[in-house]
Design an enzyme around this catalytic site. Sequence first.
Site, PDB file in Angstrom:
ATOM      1  N   CYS A   1       0.814  -1.223   0.000  1.00 40.23           N
ATOM      2  CA  CYS A   1       0.000   0.000   0.000  1.00 40.23           C
ATOM      3  C   CYS A   1       0.847   1.274   0.000  1.00 40.23           C
ATOM      4  CB  CYS A   1      -0.942   0.007   1.195  1.00 40.23           C
ATOM      5  SG  CYS A   1      -2.119  -1.333   1.099  1.00 40.23           S
TER       6      CYS A   1
ATOM      7  N   HIS B   1      -4.097   6.870   1.157  1.00 34.79           N
ATOM      8  CA  HIS B   1      -4.280   5.520   0.604  1.00 34.79           C
ATOM      9  C   HIS B   1      -5.662   5.043   1.029  1.00 34.79           C
ATOM     10  CE1 HIS B   1      -4.138   1.332  -0.072  1.00 34.79           C
ATOM     11  NE2 HIS B   1      -4.025   1.028   1.206  1.00 34.79           N
TER      12      HIS B   1
ATOM     13  N   ASN C   1      -9.966  -1.210  -1.911  1.00 30.61           N
ATOM     14  CA  ASN C   1      -8.547  -0.931  -1.701  1.00 30.61           C
ATOM     15  C   ASN C   1      -7.773  -1.481  -2.893  1.00 30.61           C
ATOM     16  OD1 ASN C   1      -5.861  -1.015  -0.936  1.00 30.61           O
ATOM     17  ND2 ASN C   1      -6.240  -1.798   1.123  1.00 30.61           N
TER      18      ASN C   1
HETATM   19  N1  ACO Z   1     -18.270 -10.010   6.531  1.00 31.86           N
HETATM   20  C1  ACO Z   1     -18.879 -10.301   7.674  1.00 31.86           C
HETATM   21  N2  ACO Z   1     -18.224 -10.497   8.833  1.00 31.86           N
HETATM   22  C2  ACO Z   1     -16.888 -10.386   8.811  1.00 31.86           C
HETATM   23  C3  ACO Z   1     -16.182 -10.079   7.637  1.00 31.86           C
HETATM   24  C4  ACO Z   1     -16.924  -9.894   6.457  1.00 31.86           C
HETATM   25  N3  ACO Z   1     -16.361  -9.586   5.291  1.00 31.86           N
HETATM   26  N4  ACO Z   1     -14.872 -10.023   7.923  1.00 31.86           N
HETATM   27  C5  ACO Z   1     -14.741 -10.292   9.223  1.00 31.86           C
HETATM   28  N5  ACO Z   1     -15.965 -10.509   9.762  1.00 31.86           N
HETATM   29  C6  ACO Z   1     -16.302 -10.825  11.137  1.00 31.86           C
HETATM   30  C7  ACO Z   1     -15.155 -11.453  11.882  1.00 31.86           C
HETATM   31  O1  ACO Z   1     -15.132 -12.846  11.669  1.00 31.86           O
HETATM   32  C8  ACO Z   1     -15.486 -11.098  13.325  1.00 31.86           C
HETATM   33  O2  ACO Z   1     -16.451 -11.991  13.783  1.00 31.86           O
HETATM   34  P1  ACO Z   1     -16.443 -12.509  15.320  1.00 31.86           P
HETATM   35  O3  ACO Z   1     -16.594 -11.263  16.160  1.00 31.86           O
HETATM   36  O4  ACO Z   1     -17.601 -13.419  15.385  1.00 31.86           O
HETATM   37  O5  ACO Z   1     -15.116 -13.164  15.507  1.00 31.86           O
HETATM   38  C9  ACO Z   1     -16.142  -9.718  13.208  1.00 31.86           C
HETATM   39  O6  ACO Z   1     -16.570  -9.602  11.830  1.00 31.86           O
HETATM   40  C10 ACO Z   1     -15.217  -8.579  13.532  1.00 31.86           C
HETATM   41  O7  ACO Z   1     -13.984  -8.773  12.831  1.00 31.86           O
HETATM   42  P2  ACO Z   1     -12.832  -7.725  12.882  1.00 31.86           P
HETATM   43  O8  ACO Z   1     -11.692  -8.217  12.063  1.00 31.86           O
HETATM   44  O9  ACO Z   1     -12.589  -7.355  14.302  1.00 31.86           O
HETATM   45  O10 ACO Z   1     -13.539  -6.499  12.139  1.00 31.86           O
HETATM   46  P3  ACO Z   1     -13.062  -5.015  12.019  1.00 31.86           P
HETATM   47  O11 ACO Z   1     -14.069  -4.097  12.533  1.00 31.86           O
HETATM   48  O12 ACO Z   1     -11.651  -4.849  12.499  1.00 31.86           O
HETATM   49  O13 ACO Z   1     -13.044  -4.799  10.437  1.00 31.86           O
HETATM   50  C11 ACO Z   1     -11.463  -4.698   8.654  1.00 31.86           C
HETATM   51  C12 ACO Z   1     -12.217  -5.596   9.617  1.00 31.86           C
HETATM   52  C13 ACO Z   1     -12.470  -3.977   7.787  1.00 31.86           C
HETATM   53  C14 ACO Z   1     -10.571  -5.572   7.785  1.00 31.86           C
HETATM   54  C15 ACO Z   1     -10.631  -3.660   9.454  1.00 31.86           C
HETATM   55  O14 ACO Z   1      -9.950  -4.307  10.488  1.00 31.86           O
HETATM   56  C16 ACO Z   1      -9.652  -2.909   8.622  1.00 31.86           C
HETATM   57  O15 ACO Z   1     -10.011  -2.157   7.730  1.00 31.86           O
HETATM   58  N6  ACO Z   1      -8.358  -3.039   8.918  1.00 31.86           N
HETATM   59  C17 ACO Z   1      -7.335  -2.291   8.212  1.00 31.86           C
HETATM   60  C18 ACO Z   1      -7.142  -2.811   6.830  1.00 31.86           C
HETATM   61  C19 ACO Z   1      -5.980  -2.094   6.196  1.00 31.86           C
HETATM   62  O16 ACO Z   1      -5.772  -0.911   6.397  1.00 31.86           O
HETATM   63  N7  ACO Z   1      -5.156  -2.792   5.457  1.00 31.86           N
HETATM   64  C20 ACO Z   1      -3.963  -2.168   4.990  1.00 31.86           C
HETATM   65  C21 ACO Z   1      -3.890  -2.108   3.596  1.00 31.86           C
HETATM   66  S1  ACO Z   1      -3.829  -3.632   2.788  1.00 31.86           S
HETATM   67  C22 ACO Z   1      -2.170  -3.839   2.291  1.00 31.86           C
HETATM   68  O17 ACO Z   1      -1.275  -3.204   2.697  1.00 31.86           O
HETATM   69  C23 ACO Z   1      -1.947  -4.957   1.378  1.00 31.86           C
END
Ligand code: ACO
Length: 352
Positions: A116, A279, A309
């Site tokens: 990223c 980003h 993304n």
């Molecule tokens: N649909 C439904 N439920 C989901 C999904 C989905 N797509 N994905 C995860 N869940 C569930 C999980 O299983 C979890 O369930 P549980 O509570 O029963 O265990 C619940 O939702 C919460 O999961 P979290 O991972 O805690 O969700 P969060 O609010 O953190 O959101 C997300 C996840 C959107 C990925 C977030 O953490 C995020 O955006 N993180 C940063 C991503 C990022 O910036 N990446 C960097 C760039 S990528 C790169 O560099 C290649």
Amino acid sequence: MISAKIAGLGFYVPERIVTNDELAQYMDTSDEWIQERTGIKERRYASKHNESTTSMAKIASEIAIQRAGLDKKDIDFIIFATLSPDYYFPGCGVLLQRELGITKTEIGALDIRNQCSGFIYGLSVADQFIKSGMYKNILLVGSEKHSMGLDYSTEGRNVTVIFGDGAGAVVIQATEEEGKGILTTHLHSDGTHAEELAFISPGAHGGYFGDQEKYGFPSEDTPGGLFLTQKMIDDGKIFPNMNGQLVFKNAVVKFTKVIKEALAKTKLKPEDISLLVPHQANLRISQFVQKTFGLRDEQVQNNIEKYGNTTAASIPIALTEAWEEGKVNDGDLICLAAFGSGFTWGSALIRW
Ligand code: ACO
């Protein structure tokens, strides 16, 4: 004094729109969950066989070169950032050179692997090459075909729903205009959490960083080795993995810190920023950064709702869209910032 400016910019996204509802047909997720947690409504997927990371980059590059008023032969260096290269090697830089039809110029092509942050790392490298007088017109591209390597089962849902395909390109050019161009760039990394956002297999690691058993690599006394084993395929360990919460927590801190660093270096203030192009990782991350710096909605470019993304492509796509919308004008102060896998992060300030 020579500085480096963005002389032309372009982007390309594939035609195929993939909605959250479509993804919900393959995995246990919902439009509501995805929109609420990420801001994403839809993303684009490239054609499996008729488009590639390089082919998308080619289209974006041609637009950028034309807008810079240049001929392809005027490009004297290529920098290509991607985490979804067409081949493991060679990198996409040389493939792009070939597809653009400029192999006869025999210019250098550099591949950047900073996910990223790839575009900002590339921008910083280009800036130094231009300032040193080594090159005059550098083509910098970020392009991703994520859709080819994601897990469409429920197990991969946290990663799969956030990614989309696309490409963005800029021509970085030497200028002698006083006070214009790239003012400063700041690059950082911390490998402590390298595996928390990673695409580990296939790879040459042989299990070195962890449990060898779990990958099924050949034993030490077997001749040769393998990047990809049957066990990895059988166990479904051939997709990116992400500890979303850890990434999120680090992202908001580092985004803020690295933007402050750029402002401090140039003795500028948040209110001097005309447009922040973050980003596009998660709308909630962008909103947090916006609030931290007290920026108005029109000062922050967001397009994650349309494209998800697109990793190395996300900043050049968003910057190009902003430029096309008339939001980037002569004398404006543009701030770019990114955080991602590595962890790596960076920022840049550009006086347009
Ligand atoms: N649909 C439904 N439920 C989901 C999904 C989905 N797509 N994905 C995860 N869940 C569930 C999980 O299983 C979890 O369930 P549980 O509570 O029963 O265990 C619940 O939702 C919460 O999961 P979290 O991972 O805690 O969700 P969060 O609010 O953190 O959101 C997300 C996840 C959107 C990925 C977030 O953490 C995020 O955006 N993180 C940063 C991503 C990022 O910036 N990446 C960097 C760039 S990528 C790169 O560099 C290649």
